[in-house]
Design an enzyme around this catalytic site. Structure first.
Site, PDB file in Angstrom:
ATOM      1  N   GLU A 141       0.854  -1.184   0.000  1.00 49.84           N
ATOM      2  CA  GLU A 141       0.000   0.000   0.000  1.00 49.84           C
ATOM      3  C   GLU A 141       0.890   1.234   0.000  1.00 49.84           C
ATOM      4  OE1 GLU A 141      -0.667  -2.280   2.561  1.00 49.84           O
ATOM      5  OE2 GLU A 141      -2.494  -3.172   1.742  1.00 49.84           O
ATOM      6  N   TYR A 153       7.660   2.001  -7.757  1.00 46.53           N
ATOM      7  CA  TYR A 153       7.002   0.699  -7.871  1.00 46.53           C
ATOM      8  C   TYR A 153       6.581   0.423  -9.321  1.00 46.53           C
ATOM      9  CZ  TYR A 153       6.794   1.391  -2.806  1.00 46.53           C
ATOM     10  OH  TYR A 153       7.121   1.641  -1.498  1.00 46.53           O
TER      11      TYR A 153
HETATM   12  C1  LIG Z   1      10.451   5.911  -1.961  1.00 40.81           C
HETATM   13  C2  LIG Z   1      11.971   5.850  -1.724  1.00 40.81           C
HETATM   14  C3  LIG Z   1      12.283   4.588  -0.934  1.00 40.81           C
HETATM   15  C4  LIG Z   1      12.670   5.795  -3.090  1.00 40.81           C
HETATM   16  O1  LIG Z   1      14.043   5.650  -2.866  1.00 40.81           O
HETATM   17  P1  LIG Z   1      15.135   6.278  -3.875  1.00 40.81           P
HETATM   18  O2  LIG Z   1      16.467   5.780  -3.458  1.00 40.81           O
HETATM   19  O3  LIG Z   1      14.956   7.735  -3.967  1.00 40.81           O
HETATM   20  O4  LIG Z   1      14.674   5.604  -5.252  1.00 40.81           O
HETATM   21  P2  LIG Z   1      15.552   5.375  -6.565  1.00 40.81           P
HETATM   22  O5  LIG Z   1      16.624   6.398  -6.684  1.00 40.81           O
HETATM   23  O6  LIG Z   1      15.948   3.949  -6.612  1.00 40.81           O
HETATM   24  O7  LIG Z   1      14.430   5.687  -7.668  1.00 40.81           O
HETATM   25  C5  LIG Z   1      13.964   4.737  -8.550  1.00 40.81           C
HETATM   26  C6  LIG Z   1      12.864   5.279  -9.414  1.00 40.81           C
HETATM   27  O8  LIG Z   1      11.756   5.666  -8.644  1.00 40.81           O
HETATM   28  C7  LIG Z   1      11.176   6.837  -9.169  1.00 40.81           C
HETATM   29  N1  LIG Z   1      11.272   7.866  -8.140  1.00 40.81           N
HETATM   30  C8  LIG Z   1      11.843   7.748  -6.921  1.00 40.81           C
HETATM   31  N2  LIG Z   1      11.659   8.891  -6.221  1.00 40.81           N
HETATM   32  C9  LIG Z   1      10.968   9.732  -7.026  1.00 40.81           C
HETATM   33  C10 LIG Z   1      10.458  11.041  -6.857  1.00 40.81           C
HETATM   34  N3  LIG Z   1      10.615  11.723  -5.711  1.00 40.81           N
HETATM   35  N4  LIG Z   1       9.765  11.574  -7.877  1.00 40.81           N
HETATM   36  C11 LIG Z   1       9.564  10.899  -9.030  1.00 40.81           C
HETATM   37  N5  LIG Z   1      10.039   9.642  -9.241  1.00 40.81           N
HETATM   38  C12 LIG Z   1      10.708   9.067  -8.239  1.00 40.81           C
HETATM   39  C13 LIG Z   1      11.907   7.136 -10.445  1.00 40.81           C
HETATM   40  O9  LIG Z   1      11.215   6.490 -11.496  1.00 40.81           O
HETATM   41  C14 LIG Z   1      13.248   6.496 -10.227  1.00 40.81           C
HETATM   42  O10 LIG Z   1      13.826   6.030 -11.396  1.00 40.81           O
HETATM   43  P3  LIG Z   1      14.879   6.952 -12.220  1.00 40.81           P
HETATM   44  O11 LIG Z   1      15.973   7.289 -11.260  1.00 40.81           O
HETATM   45  O12 LIG Z   1      15.298   6.059 -13.335  1.00 40.81           O
HETATM   46  O13 LIG Z   1      14.093   8.147 -12.638  1.00 40.81           O
HETATM   47  C15 LIG Z   1      12.487   7.111  -0.982  1.00 40.81           C
HETATM   48  O14 LIG Z   1      12.069   8.258  -1.680  1.00 40.81           O
HETATM   49  C16 LIG Z   1      12.000   7.228   0.461  1.00 40.81           C
HETATM   50  O15 LIG Z   1      12.628   6.705   1.380  1.00 40.81           O
HETATM   51  N6  LIG Z   1      10.873   7.946   0.682  1.00 40.81           N
HETATM   52  C17 LIG Z   1      10.317   8.126   2.011  1.00 40.81           C
HETATM   53  C18 LIG Z   1       9.682   6.854   2.517  1.00 40.81           C
HETATM   54  C19 LIG Z   1       8.607   6.347   1.581  1.00 40.81           C
HETATM   55  O16 LIG Z   1       7.817   7.106   1.036  1.00 40.81           O
HETATM   56  N7  LIG Z   1       8.561   5.011   1.422  1.00 40.81           N
HETATM   57  C20 LIG Z   1       7.563   4.359   0.599  1.00 40.81           C
HETATM   58  C21 LIG Z   1       6.382   4.032   1.423  1.00 40.81           C
HETATM   59  S1  LIG Z   1       5.119   3.201   0.474  1.00 40.81           S
END
Ligand SMILES: CC(C)(COP(=O)(O)OP(=O)(O)OC[C@H]1O[C@@H](n2cnc3c(N)ncnc32)[C@H](O)[C@@H]1OP(=O)(O)O)[C@@H](O)C(=O)NCCC(=O)NCCS
Length: 209
Positions: A141, A153
């Site tokens: 979720e 995702y």
């Molecule tokens: C969600 C989270 C885990 C992503 O981690 P991350 O290390 O930034 O992700 P990545 O660098 O591996 O990103 C992979 C892809 O996700 C997408 N993405 C990640 N963050 C994004 C953002 N803020 N906006 C748009 N796309 C995003 C992109 O498609 C990206 O691919 P690309 O680099 O080829 O464009 C991180 O932002 C986080 O910790 N957020 C706070 C906690 C959270 O929301 N967890 C999810 C709960 S459901």
């Protein structure tokens, strides 16, 4: 290898809680992770560590002591052992294995390390956990407003499958329910292999079982 993924252990909990506080408006009760690791046989959690290279400034370990004052003044052997031996935790994730479904319960990356592929690396580790345990699907979720996580995702093949109304109790926000592809399908295997290759080109990492 600068990036290392391994199973989460009790000594990692203070750092994990710190990342959780930086990442979510609603956090788990203080003893939840301990219970998950020690009592919940369905639960599987991983941490992602980062070891700074030669000549690079080490990333500061920021774990706060989760024990309330004045207990937090007492020395904690676990924390000290972790500080001495392991590179800092910069991300974590976990899931519950429920028959052939792997339900992602949490994933987060330290803000300083976001946007660099670390989220994908943690998800790759969770796919590994799920596939090794013979899961057929992965589900999760996510807040309707969390477009960044939804984009992550979707990039990994998840699709929207409905809404859980008012799922998050802090602001009554709806959750989007997402499901992966069939983890036994050729399509998933191809995506998984490509992702692994892409991440290996971008940085060096290893997995410790
Ligand atoms: C969600 C989270 C885990 C992503 O981690 P991350 O290390 O930034 O992700 P990545 O660098 O591996 O990103 C992979 C892809 O996700 C997408 N993405 C990640 N963050 C994004 C953002 N803020 N906006 C748009 N796309 C995003 C992109 O498609 C990206 O691919 P690309 O680099 O080829 O464009 C991180 O932002 C986080 O910790 N957020 C706070 C906690 C959270 O929301 N967890 C999810 C709960 S459901």
């Amino acid at each position: 290898m600068p990036y290392l993924i391994e199973p989460m252990r009790t000594k990692d909990i203070p750092e994990v809680i710190d990342i959780e506080r930086e990442s979510f408006s609603m956090t788990w009760p203080a003893n939840s992770y301990k219970r998950e690791l020690e009592e919940n046989r369905m639960a599987h959690y991983v941490v992602l560590r980062y070891e700074a290279g030669a000549g690079e400034q080490p990333f500061p370990r920021k774990a706060r002591d989760p024990r309330p004052f004045p207990l937090s003044l007492l020395p904690s052997l676990d924390r000290e052992r972790s500080t001495q031996q392991d590179p800092p935790v910069i991300g974590y994730g976990g899931l519950w294995m429920m028959v052939d479904e792997a339900h992602v319960t949490s994933i987060a990356v330290r803000p300083e390390f976001r946007g660099k592929g670390m989220g994908q690396l943690v998800m790759l580790a969770l796919f590994d956990v799920a596939v090794t345990r013979d899961a057929r699907w992965m589900t999760l979720e996510v807040r309707v407003t969390n477009k960044g996580a939804q984009a992550l995702y979707k990039k990994l093949g998840f699709r929207d499958a409905g809404i859980r109304p008012r799922y998050y109790t802090d602001n009554n926000e709806d959750a989007v329910i997402m499901w992966s592809e069939d983890l036994r399908s050729a399509g998933f295997r191809e995506r998984y292999t490509k992702l692994k290759a892409e991440l290996s080109r971008r940085f060096q990492w290893s997995v410790k079982p």
